[in-house]
Design an enzyme around this catalytic site. Sequence first.
Site, PDB file in Angstrom:
ATOM      1  CG  HIS A   1      -0.387   0.103   2.525  1.00  0.00           C
ATOM      2  ND1 HIS A   1       0.038  -1.002   3.234  1.00  0.00           N
ATOM      3  CD2 HIS A   1      -0.115   1.171   3.312  1.00  0.00           C
ATOM      4  CE1 HIS A   1       0.533  -0.611   4.386  1.00  0.00           C
ATOM      5  NE2 HIS A   1       0.459   0.708   4.459  1.00  0.00           N
TER       6      HIS A   1
ATOM      7  CE  LYS B   1       4.233   6.554   3.766  1.00  0.00           C
ATOM      8  NZ  LYS B   1       4.175   6.085   5.160  1.00  0.00           N
TER       9      LYS B   1
ATOM     10  CG  HIS C   1       2.132   7.599  -0.114  1.00  0.00           C
ATOM     11  ND1 HIS C   1       1.501   8.548   0.635  1.00  0.00           N
ATOM     12  CD2 HIS C   1       1.602   6.413   0.297  1.00  0.00           C
ATOM     13  CE1 HIS C   1       0.650   7.978   1.469  1.00  0.00           C
ATOM     14  NE2 HIS C   1       0.679   6.671   1.284  1.00  0.00           N
TER      15      HIS C   1
ATOM     16  CG  HIS D   1      -3.417   3.318   1.566  1.00  0.00           C
ATOM     17  ND1 HIS D   1      -2.701   3.463   0.399  1.00  0.00           N
ATOM     18  CD2 HIS D   1      -2.656   3.881   2.532  1.00  0.00           C
ATOM     19  CE1 HIS D   1      -1.559   4.069   0.652  1.00  0.00           C
ATOM     20  NE2 HIS D   1      -1.502   4.349   1.947  1.00  0.00           N
ATOM     21  CG  HIS D   2      -3.715   7.659   2.815  1.00  0.00           C
ATOM     22  ND1 HIS D   2      -3.651   7.582   4.188  1.00  0.00           N
ATOM     23  CD2 HIS D   2      -2.519   7.196   2.362  1.00  0.00           C
ATOM     24  CE1 HIS D   2      -2.467   7.116   4.548  1.00  0.00           C
ATOM     25  NE2 HIS D   2      -1.763   6.870   3.448  1.00  0.00           N
TER      26      HIS D   2
ATOM     27  CG  ASP E   1      -1.870   2.526   6.724  1.00  0.00           C
ATOM     28  OD1 ASP E   1      -0.799   2.103   7.182  1.00  0.00           O
ATOM     29  OD2 ASP E   1      -1.971   3.600   6.093  1.00  0.00           O
TER      30      ASP E   1
HETATM   31  P1  C2E Z   1       1.623   6.898   8.869  1.00  0.00           P
HETATM   32  O1  C2E Z   1       2.464   7.512   9.933  1.00  0.00           O
HETATM   33  O2  C2E Z   1       1.794   5.456   8.672  1.00  0.00           O
HETATM   34  O3  C2E Z   1       0.113   7.151   9.158  1.00  0.00           O
HETATM   35  C1  C2E Z   1      -0.906   6.551   8.419  1.00  0.00           C
HETATM   36  C2  C2E Z   1      -2.205   7.163   8.747  1.00  0.00           C
HETATM   37  O4  C2E Z   1      -2.511   6.898  10.113  1.00  0.00           O
HETATM   38  C3  C2E Z   1      -2.256   8.663   8.599  1.00  0.00           C
HETATM   39  O5  C2E Z   1      -2.503   9.048   7.271  1.00  0.00           O
HETATM   40  C4  C2E Z   1      -3.411   9.009   9.519  1.00  0.00           C
HETATM   41  O6  C2E Z   1      -4.654   8.714   8.888  1.00  0.00           O
HETATM   42  C5  C2E Z   1      -3.228   8.009  10.644  1.00  0.00           C
HETATM   43  N1  C2E Z   1      -2.429   8.624  11.707  1.00  0.00           N
HETATM   44  C6  C2E Z   1      -1.116   8.460  11.943  1.00  0.00           C
HETATM   45  N2  C2E Z   1      -0.740   9.182  13.017  1.00  0.00           N
HETATM   46  C7  C2E Z   1      -1.819   9.835  13.455  1.00  0.00           C
HETATM   47  C8  C2E Z   1      -2.077  10.732  14.551  1.00  0.00           C
HETATM   48  O7  C2E Z   1      -1.195  11.092  15.334  1.00  0.00           O
HETATM   49  N3  C2E Z   1      -3.354  11.189  14.688  1.00  0.00           N
HETATM   50  C9  C2E Z   1      -4.356  10.808  13.853  1.00  0.00           C
HETATM   51  N4  C2E Z   1      -5.587  11.281  14.064  1.00  0.00           N
HETATM   52  N5  C2E Z   1      -4.151   9.945  12.796  1.00  0.00           N
HETATM   53  C10 C2E Z   1      -2.897   9.488  12.617  1.00  0.00           C
HETATM   54  P2  C2E Z   1      -2.068  10.509   6.777  1.00  0.00           P
HETATM   55  O8  C2E Z   1      -2.404  11.528   7.776  1.00  0.00           O
HETATM   56  O9  C2E Z   1      -2.634  10.696   5.412  1.00  0.00           O
HETATM   57  O10 C2E Z   1      -0.514  10.437   6.689  1.00  0.00           O
HETATM   58  C11 C2E Z   1       0.148   9.677   5.713  1.00  0.00           C
HETATM   59  C12 C2E Z   1       1.583   9.572   6.013  1.00  0.00           C
HETATM   60  O11 C2E Z   1       2.166  10.881   5.988  1.00  0.00           O
HETATM   61  C13 C2E Z   1       1.924   9.046   7.403  1.00  0.00           C
HETATM   62  O12 C2E Z   1       1.923   7.639   7.461  1.00  0.00           O
HETATM   63  C14 C2E Z   1       3.309   9.586   7.586  1.00  0.00           C
HETATM   64  O13 C2E Z   1       4.261   8.834   6.842  1.00  0.00           O
HETATM   65  C15 C2E Z   1       3.193  10.934   6.947  1.00  0.00           C
HETATM   66  N6  C2E Z   1       2.855  11.968   7.948  1.00  0.00           N
HETATM   67  C16 C2E Z   1       1.624  12.413   8.298  1.00  0.00           C
HETATM   68  N7  C2E Z   1       1.738  13.387   9.238  1.00  0.00           N
HETATM   69  C17 C2E Z   1       3.038  13.557   9.478  1.00  0.00           C
HETATM   70  C18 C2E Z   1       3.795  14.441  10.331  1.00  0.00           C
HETATM   71  O14 C2E Z   1       3.263  15.269  11.101  1.00  0.00           O
HETATM   72  N8  C2E Z   1       5.165  14.339  10.296  1.00  0.00           N
HETATM   73  C19 C2E Z   1       5.770  13.438   9.477  1.00  0.00           C
HETATM   74  N9  C2E Z   1       7.119  13.376   9.480  1.00  0.00           N
HETATM   75  N10 C2E Z   1       5.103  12.599   8.660  1.00  0.00           N
HETATM   76  C20 C2E Z   1       3.756  12.662   8.652  1.00  0.00           C
HETATM   77  C1  SIN Z   2       2.281   3.774   6.676  1.00  0.00           C
HETATM   78  O1  SIN Z   2       1.200   3.339   6.998  1.00  0.00           O
HETATM   79  O2  SIN Z   2       3.282   3.067   6.598  1.00  0.00           O
HETATM   80  C2  SIN Z   2       2.428   5.168   6.329  1.00  0.00           C
HETATM   81  C3  SIN Z   2       1.123   5.873   6.263  1.00  0.00           C
HETATM   82  C4  SIN Z   2       0.560   5.772   4.941  1.00  0.00           C
HETATM   83  O3  SIN Z   2       0.862   6.623   4.111  1.00  0.00           O
HETATM   84  O4  SIN Z   2      -0.182   4.807   4.742  1.00  0.00           O
HETATM   85 FE    FE Z   3      -0.079   5.377   2.968  1.00  0.00          FE
HETATM   86 FE    FE Z   4       0.919   2.317   5.739  1.00  0.00          FE
END
Ligand code: C2E
Ligand code: SIN
Ligand code: FE
Ligand code: FE
Length: 373
Positions: free
Chosen positions: A229, A233, A258, A284-285, A313
């Site tokens: 998924h 990235k 991504h 997936h988003h 996820d």
């Molecule tokens: P990820 O870290 O694997 O997070 C996947 C999804 O889990 C996020 O999609 C979001 O829907 C949920 N999620 C993760 N952490 C949190 C959180 O603290 N609070 C809430 N409410 N939901 C959370 P999203 O937001 O579309 O982000 C996609 C990817 O973008 C993330 O994958 C991560 O790789 C990156 N990302 C998002 N926010 C940040 C950030 O503030 N800093 C950094 N360095 N990366 C971020």
């Molecule tokens: C992850 O789930 O590995 C990153 C968050 C995402 O973009 O799905």
């Molecule tokens: Fe993703």
């Molecule tokens: Fe993921």
Amino acid sequence: MYKIELSPEDLLRIIFDYTAKIASEQKLNAVLVLMANMGREMILSDRCTVWLIDDANHQLYTTVAHGVDEIRIPYGTGLVGSAIQSGEPIIIEDAYNDPRHNAENDRKTGYHTKSIITVPFRNNDGEIIGAYQAINKLTEIGYFTTRDLDMLSLAASYAGKSLESVMLHQEIIDTQREIISTMGEIGEIRSKETGNHVKRVAEYSYILALGLGLGVNQAELLRTASPMHDIGKVAIPDAVLNKPGKLTAEEYDIIKSHTNIGYQLLKGSKRELLRTASIVAEQHHEKWDGSGYPSGRKGEEIHIFGRITAVADVFDALSAERVYKAAWPLEKIENLFREERGRHFDPDVVDVFFAQLPKLLDIRQRLTDEAGE
Ligand code: C2E
Ligand code: SIN
Ligand code: FE
Ligand code: FE
Ligand code: SIN
């Protein structure tokens, strides 16, 4: 209480019935069980086992009929090992008079082995790849005859040919699965998401799919595809992906790409598995209420695999520590899913999530990042 030998008509019926079933079956375990049953019925034995050679580990192995357990013995041991090594069938009236008999199993199981017949079989290249072994003749004479040898040899020649193609098919599936998992891990390593994220997402997705009633084949398809998924990235710069703090709006837009990148990478394939992976990578988003990305699809416009992977996820992302956030306690995670039911997530998937939570937590426990591979 004794059985009587089958008529030629009965034999033909057994052979036709089983070969039809075997031809339409692609799972190795299922084929082994069918073949064992066919052998047992053809020659009226109490038990029948189909053994295969595991070259890599220098072992012989079998799947026990009607069970999932596997038995493994060292290559060359027992009667079955002798038959495979010599390439010759073995017929024995009383196993306890033969030094090659391994009485250990009887001692363990309390079963008494008396008569035995073992017939090795070959693949299309003539290499021995396994053996049929039947134990305890159920007719009055109580031992196997040359007629049984003819019958079992017939079954064995069929087994050799069909097993090879099933094993090749299985090999291809396993290879694809491995490639996909490895590709998923490449994305994972880049984003410093330690260890088992893609594996956990795959297992969660599988449980959720089954819970939604999708059927085993669809669930397995998703399990194999979902580790990809986040493959998109690989194209996101490190400085953005691994930024310790909050993202700017521009950086977040870069990360969001991504989904489209993953879709573009995978969509060209004709293979069902990779096409499925492309859908999951793309969707997936997306969010149930239409506020997700990249397309703002809404409700059932989002593929069910995308809706399932979204829950899997996020459950995993919240459970884990990321460079930008701490791991969440379970209660907080549950609250989020309750709040986002019908907003971010498909309400049906969330219901299954709660119904299956104990199983999901088992997986999370079993595939902790510390456990590594
Ligand atoms: P990820 O870290 O694997 O997070 C996947 C999804 O889990 C996020 O999609 C979001 O829907 C949920 N999620 C993760 N952490 C949190 C959180 O603290 N609070 C809430 N409410 N939901 C959370 P999203 O937001 O579309 O982000 C996609 C990817 O973008 C993330 O994958 C991560 O790789 C990156 N990302 C998002 N926010 C940040 C950030 O503030 N800093 C950094 N360095 N990366 C971020
Ligand atoms: C992850 O789930 O590995 C990153 C968050 C995402 O973009 O799905
Ligand atoms: Fe993703
Ligand atoms: Fe993921
Ligand atoms: C074997 O072939 O080793 C198992 C059957 C037996 O010897 O009892």
